[in-house]
Design an enzyme around this catalytic site. Structure first.
Site, short mmCIF file in Angstrom:
data_model
loop_
_atom_site.label_atom_id
_atom_site.label_comp_id
_atom_site.label_asym_id
_atom_site.label_seq_id
_atom_site.Cartn_x
_atom_site.Cartn_y
_atom_site.Cartn_z
N TYR A 191 0.85 -1.20 0.00
CA TYR A 191 0.00 0.00 0.00
C TYR A 191 0.88 1.24 0.00
O TYR A 191 1.61 1.49 0.95
CB TYR A 191 -0.90 -0.04 1.23
CG TYR A 191 -1.86 1.10 1.42
CD1 TYR A 191 -2.22 1.95 0.37
CD2 TYR A 191 -2.47 1.31 2.66
CE1 TYR A 191 -3.12 2.98 0.54
CE2 TYR A 191 -3.38 2.33 2.85
CZ TYR A 191 -3.70 3.17 1.80
OH TYR A 191 -4.59 4.19 1.99
N LYS A 219 -1.63 -1.40 -3.96
CA LYS A 219 -2.67 -0.38 -3.84
C LYS A 219 -1.96 0.96 -3.95
O LYS A 219 -1.19 1.34 -3.06
CB LYS A 219 -3.41 -0.50 -2.50
CG LYS A 219 -4.47 0.59 -2.31
CD LYS A 219 -5.08 0.54 -0.91
CE LYS A 219 -6.03 1.71 -0.71
NZ LYS A 219 -6.58 1.74 0.68
#
Length: 363
Positions: A191, A219
Site C-alpha cells: 500500500y 494499492k
C-alpha cells in the site's frame, strides 16, 4: 569449617597477574569489538501448508472491487459486530469481491492488536467463503508487522495489506528489508499512500518485491501515471483513490479499486469497475467522493453511515463528526444520487450534535 573456607578461597574472583595481561595482549593483537550474531534469512515465518492451500496471490489478482470496510462501535466504544456483519453482508450482496479489515477506513490505527486480529478472524469465520478477507497487518515496526501478519494468516485471512514504515521513515533498502520480512508468510498487497506516510514507495522497491510469488499487487495512491507504469510492466495495481479509479481502471490498466465510497454505494461502484467506461456515472458520483474526502478519511464516511442509520453515531477519538452544514450537504447528495442506491433502508437524517457519542477513554 575447613571445607567451607576452601570453598570461599576457590570462589574468590581471580584477577590476572600483570605478566598474564602482557601475554594476553601479545596473543590477541589488536582488540576487536564484539560482533552481533546476525544471520541473513534466519527468521522462519510461522506459516502452514494449509494456509498455502487455502489462498494464493493469483487468487487476489483478479479482484476488481475491494471495500475498505468501516468498523462500527457500540456506545461504550467496543465493536458493534451486529452492525459490522450487516455492512459486510451488504457488500457481498452487492458484488464486492474483497474487504480490507482494520485499514485506515476501518480505523485499525485506533485498535489494539488483540482487537485487530479478532476482527480479522471474525470476518473470516463468518464471511470467508463468500468474500476475500484482506487484513491490514502493516506497521511502522517490522517486528509488529511480522507478529500481526503471522496471527492474521493463522486466523484465516486470505491476504495481508502492508504499508511502508511511516513517521519513523526508513531508507529504500530499509523498505525492501521491511517488506521482505513479511512477504514469505502469504499473499501480500503493498500500500503506497505518501499523503499519510510522508514517504513514497519508489518503483525500484516494487520491482524488487515483484520477484516474490507472494506479491499480489499494489494499492497505489500516487496517481494514474504510476498505475500505468506498473501495469505496463505486468504488476497488478488497484487504485487507492476513488476520484481517479474510473480512469485508472479503463484508461491506465488498473485491475480495480480499494474503495471507501463502496461502503455507501457498493452496487454503483461495482458497476463502475465491471461494466465498462461510464463517464456519466463517474461524473454523478464525483461530488459525493469529493465530499467524503473533504476531511481526513474516515471522518465523512463515519458521519454518512450514521446519517443513513446503518451504524450508531459513535466515534472513537480523535475522529469527530462533520459539522451540521456538511451533514446537510450529504442529505442533498443522497437525494441527487437516489436513496435507493445507498446502503440501509432508513431515511437519511441530518442528526444533531448531541446525537453523537465521542469515545476517548479505554473501552
Amino acid at each position: 569449617m575447613k571445607s567451607y573456607s576452601v570453598c570461599l578461597r576457590e570462589s574468590v574472583l581471580q584477577l590476572p597477574r600483570p605478566d598474564c595481561v602482557d601475554s594476553y595482549k601479545r596473543r590477541s593483537g589488536k582488540w576487536r569489538p564484539p560482533q552481533a550474531a546476525v544471520k541473513p534469512n534466519s527468521h522462519l515465518p510461522m506459516r502452514s501448508f494449509e494456509v498455502k492451500n487455502r489462498t494464493s496471490a493469483e487468487d487476489m489478482k483478479s479482484l476488481r472491487l475491494i471495500t475498505a470496510i468501516k468498523t462500527p462501535y457500540l456506545p461504550d466504544g467496543r465493536f458493534d459486530l451486529e452492525a459490522y456483519d450487516a455492512l459486510v453482508n451488504t457488500q457481498i450482496a452487492n458484488g464486492a469481491e474483497g474487504v480490507v479489515v482494520g485499514g485506515t477506513t476501518g480505523e485499525g490505527q485506533l485498535m489494539s492488536w488483540d482487537e485487530h486480529v479478532m476482527l480479522i478472524g471474525h470476518t473470516v469465520n463468518c464471511f470467508g467463503s463468500s468474500i476475500k478477507v484482506i487484513g491490514n497487518t502493516g506497521s511502522n515496526s517490522t517486528r509488529e508487522a511480522i507478529h500481526a501478519t503471522e496471527q492474521g494468516f493463522a486466523v484465516g485471512m486470505h491476504a495481508a495489506l502492508h504499508i511502508n514504515p511511516y513517521y519513523g521513515k526508513t531508507s529504500v533498502e530499509g523498505m525492501v528489508s521491511h517488506f521482505d520480512s513479511v512477504l514469505p508468510m502469504g499473499p501480500t498487497i503493498i500500500y503506497n499512500v505518501p499523503g499519510r506516510t510522508g514517504q513514497d514507495i519508489p518503483p525500484r522497491v516494487i520491482h524488487t518485491l515483484a520477484q516474490s510469488p507472494n506479491l499480489a499487487g499494489v494499492k497505489e495512491c500516487a496517481g494514474n501515471d504510476r498505475v500505468e507504469q506498473y501495469t505496463d510492466e505486468g504488476i497488478v495495481v488497484w487504485s487507492g483513490n476513488d476520484d481517479q479509479c474510473h480512469e485508472a481502471r479503463w484508461n491506465h490498466g488498473a485491475t480495480g479499486v480499494v474503495s471507501v465510497t463502496s461502503n455507501l454505494l457498493p452496487r454503483l461502484m461495482r458497476k463502475l469497475m465491471f461494466e465498462g467506461k461510464n463517464n456519466e456515472l463517474n461524473s454523478k458520483l464525483l461530488p459525493l467522493i469529493n465530499w467524503l474526502f473533504q476531511e481526513p478519511n474516515p471522518i465523512a464516511l463515519n458521519t454518512a453511515l450514521a446519517q443513513l442509520g446503518v451504524v450508531r453515531p459513535v466515534f472513537r477519538l480523535p475522529y469527530v463528526p462533520l459539522p451540521s452544514a456538511q451533514r446537510l450537504e450529504f442529505v442533498d447528495l443522497v437525494q441527487k444520487i437516489g436513496r435507493e442506491n445507498f446502503v440501509g433502508e432508513k431515511d437519511v437524517q441530518v442528526l444533531d450534535d448531541d446525537d453523537f457519542i465521542l469515545i476517548g477513554r479505554p473501552y
